[in-house]
Each structure stands twice: as structure tokens, then as C-alpha cells.
Motif scaffolding. Structure first.
Motif, short mmCIF file in Angstrom:
data_model
loop_
_atom_site.label_atom_id
_atom_site.label_comp_id
_atom_site.label_asym_id
_atom_site.label_seq_id
_atom_site.Cartn_x
_atom_site.Cartn_y
_atom_site.Cartn_z
N LEU A 42 0.80 -1.22 0.00
CA LEU A 42 0.00 0.00 0.00
C LEU A 42 0.84 1.27 0.00
O LEU A 42 0.29 2.36 -0.21
N ILE A 43 2.13 1.15 0.25
CA ILE A 43 3.00 2.33 0.29
C ILE A 43 3.16 2.89 -1.13
O ILE A 43 3.32 2.15 -2.10
N GLY A 44 3.09 4.20 -1.24
CA GLY A 44 3.28 4.86 -2.53
C GLY A 44 2.00 5.47 -3.06
O GLY A 44 0.99 5.58 -2.35
N ASN A 45 2.05 5.85 -4.32
CA ASN A 45 0.93 6.51 -4.98
C ASN A 45 0.03 5.47 -5.65
O ASN A 45 0.49 4.74 -6.53
N HIS A 46 -1.23 5.39 -5.22
CA HIS A 46 -2.15 4.37 -5.73
C HIS A 46 -3.56 4.93 -5.82
O HIS A 46 -3.90 5.93 -5.18
N ASP A 47 -4.37 4.23 -6.57
CA ASP A 47 -5.82 4.44 -6.55
C ASP A 47 -6.37 3.62 -5.39
O ASP A 47 -6.35 2.39 -5.42
N PHE A 48 -6.85 4.30 -4.35
CA PHE A 48 -7.30 3.64 -3.13
C PHE A 48 -8.82 3.47 -3.10
O PHE A 48 -9.42 3.47 -2.02
N THR A 49 -9.45 3.31 -4.26
CA THR A 49 -10.90 3.12 -4.30
C THR A 49 -11.35 2.01 -3.36
O THR A 49 -12.37 2.12 -2.66
N THR A 50 -10.61 0.91 -3.31
CA THR A 50 -10.97 -0.23 -2.47
C THR A 50 -11.03 0.17 -0.99
O THR A 50 -11.85 -0.38 -0.24
N PHE A 51 -10.22 1.12 -0.61
CA PHE A 51 -10.06 1.44 0.81
C PHE A 51 -10.68 2.78 1.19
O PHE A 51 -10.23 3.42 2.15
N VAL B 299 -3.73 -8.34 -0.19
CA VAL B 299 -3.83 -6.89 -0.03
C VAL B 299 -3.53 -6.20 -1.36
O VAL B 299 -4.23 -5.27 -1.77
N ALA B 300 -2.49 -6.67 -2.04
CA ALA B 300 -2.16 -6.12 -3.35
C ALA B 300 -3.29 -6.38 -4.34
O ALA B 300 -3.64 -5.50 -5.15
N ASP B 301 -3.88 -7.57 -4.29
CA ASP B 301 -4.99 -7.89 -5.19
C ASP B 301 -6.19 -6.99 -4.93
O ASP B 301 -6.85 -6.52 -5.87
N ALA B 302 -6.48 -6.75 -3.65
CA ALA B 302 -7.61 -5.89 -3.29
C ALA B 302 -7.37 -4.46 -3.77
O ALA B 302 -8.28 -3.81 -4.29
N LEU B 303 -6.16 -3.96 -3.60
CA LEU B 303 -5.82 -2.62 -4.06
C LEU B 303 -6.01 -2.50 -5.57
O LEU B 303 -6.61 -1.54 -6.06
N ALA B 304 -5.51 -3.48 -6.29
CA ALA B 304 -5.58 -3.45 -7.75
C ALA B 304 -7.02 -3.56 -8.26
O ALA B 304 -7.34 -3.06 -9.34
N ALA B 305 -7.90 -4.20 -7.49
CA ALA B 305 -9.28 -4.39 -7.92
C ALA B 305 -10.05 -3.08 -8.00
O ALA B 305 -11.02 -2.96 -8.75
N ARG B 306 -9.65 -2.09 -7.21
CA ARG B 306 -10.35 -0.79 -7.17
C ARG B 306 -11.85 -1.00 -6.98
O ARG B 306 -12.68 -0.40 -7.66
N ASP B 307 -12.17 -1.83 -6.00
CA ASP B 307 -13.56 -2.24 -5.76
C ASP B 307 -13.79 -2.31 -4.26
O ASP B 307 -13.19 -3.13 -3.57
#
Length: 259
Positions: free
Chosen positions: A151-160, A224-232
Motif C-alpha cells: 500500500l505504500i506509494g501513490n495508488h488508486d485507493f478506491t478499495t479502501f 492486499v495487493a490484489d484488493a488494491l488493484a481491484a479498485r472495488d
């Protein structure tokens, strides 16, 4: 009108959150009511600006607000007067400082720091009930750290983020997640420290709730990486309760409370 920054600590348990509401107690209203007893502008309905709008039940040890007052106060005397008029609310002014007119508690901030407290022990909590989340079994701190690394860094955190989050974009840069594990009598305490310029609504609680599932063995760290990538939002772990969360600090280009 002189502008002041206030450094504030509060127990969020009795409040409906930071933001003033017509028919519910709020931290903002408690402070503005106290200011109204000292300043004509607040007696007439002036407002304060905060670095962060904490939810119901969330605490703070380092909230920052700014207020424009008609009277020119010596900061120490302002602190003392406000603390007198805040009684018996569980809100304390830790420091006050005169700041430049362009200082803004929210928009001038360059980082915000949160800490989430979680205790694992079999026995129910007594003295710390309402200020920490309790789970019954110990957690795997190393697995949680591995999950958090995704989760560290710049991401689309839609999931969270909350489905009612009003932020324009779900993209945020999470600068730090530290997880400290320490032994306490008859159990273990886990401190989750997160730092970013800004956070989405429910982002910290969503992250900690997900990492708790990793620590409990229900999730593999890679999930956790999979959930982040799902943007859901639907694939997020459970959102943990608010009463373990603390706003611990707000960073500015120059610390307004530094002598």
C-alpha cells in the motif's frame, strides 16, 4: 483580526464527530462555544477551520485548527481561558500560537499522521474500553507488515475508501505504514502508524481492518495487493471500529507551535 492556530486533544467518544451538526454534540461546536465566551465574533457565529474532520468516536492528540479573533490574545492566556470554558467536555487546548493571515489549518498542511491502537487479549477491556479495538487472539505482525508494504506509494485507493467519500479523486500517496508490536499484561498491543499528505474517508480504518485479517491468517499478504488493484470497495476487508483511531499530528512547512 489576528489569526491563531490551536493544537487540540480530545476524546471522540461523546461526540458525533468533529464537524458541527444542528442536533448532535461535536468537537467543533464545543470549541466554538468556548470561543464564543471569549470573543464577540464567535459569539455572533464565526467558525474555525480544522486540519481534519474526524468521524464519530475517533480521537485526537494532535488536531490543529485556526481561528480569527477580534481580540489580540497572548497565546498562553488564550490556551488557559479556552481550557477553562471547555470544561467538562473531554477536549483540551495543548497550545496556541499567533500565525500569519494566510495560514490555513487544512490547506497549509503537508502531512497528517494517524495511529490506530489494537489490543489482542482474551479478557474484555476495562480501563481502555472505548479507546482501543480489542480482538481475542494474537496477530502475525510480520504478515501484516508484508501486506502493508503493497500500500505504500501513490495508488488508486478506491478499495479502501468509504462509498460516501467526497474526495474528487481516489488517488493518494501513502508515505508510511509502521506496525509496532509490544507485549502488555495478558496480551499484546499493535500500533499502526500511517502518514500521508491527506487521507480518504475511512481509508485508515479500512486499511487497518484489512491488515487485521492478514494478521489473523484469514488473508494472505498478497491479497492486499490484489484488493488494491481491484479498485472495488466490495473486496475490502472489514472496516475497523472508530474508537481505536487517533489523529496524532499535522505537519506544516513551518511548525506554528515551535518557539
Amino acid at each position: 483580526m489576528p489569526r491563531y492556530a490551536l493544537l487540540i486533544e480530545y476524546d471522540g467518544g461523546p461526540f458525533s464527530g468533529w464537524q458541527a451538526q444542528a442536533d448532535q454534540p461535536s468537537v467543533q461546536q464545543a470549541i466554538e462555544t468556548a470561543l464564543g465566551r471569549l470573543d464577540p465574533g464567535f459569539a455572533a457565529g464565526a467558525r474555525i477551520g480544522a486540519a481534519g474532520r474526524t468521524d464519530a468516536g475517533v480521537h485526537a492528540t494532535g488536531q490543529v485548527v485556526h481561528a480569527d479573533l477580534e481580540r489580540d490574545w497572548e497565546p498562553f492566556r488564550l490556551t488557559e481561558a479556552l481550557n477553562y470554558h471547555l470544561k467538562p467536555a473531554p477536549v483540551a487546548i495543548l497550545a496556541a500560537a499567533r500565525v500569519m493571515d494566510d495560514f490555513h489549518a487544512r490547506f497549509s498542511a503537508i502531512e497528517r499522521r494517524y495511529c490506530f491502537r489494537l489490543i489482542a487479549r482474551r479478557a474484555p477491556l476495562t480501563h481502555e474500553r472505548g479507546s482501543v479495538w480489542r480482538v481475542r487472539n494474537p496477530l502475525d505482525a510480520d504478515a501484516m507488515r508484508e501486506g502493508a508494504s503493497h500500500l505504500i506509494g501513490n495508488h488508486d485507493f478506491t478499495t479502501f475508501r468509504s462509498s460516501i467519500c467526497q474526495a474528487r479523486s481516489p488517488v493518494k500517496t501513502l508515505d508510511q505504514i509502521e506496525i509496532e508490536e509490544r507485549e502488555i499484561p495478558f496480551g499484546r498491543e499493535y500500533l499502526f502508524r500511517l502518514r500521508a499528505r491527506s487521507f480518504l474517508h475511512n481509508q485508515v480504518r479500512s486499511i487497518v481492518g484489512t491488515l487485521e485479517r492478514v494478521g489473523a491468517g484469514s488473508w494472505h499478504p498478497e491479497q492486499v495487493a490484489d484488493a488494491l488493484a481491484a479498485r472495488d470497495r466490495a473486496v475490502c476487508g472489514p472496516v475497523c471500529p472508530p474508537y481505536g483511531l487517533y489523529l496524532t499530528g499535522v505537519g506544516y512547512p513551518a511548525d506554528p507551535f515551535c518557539p
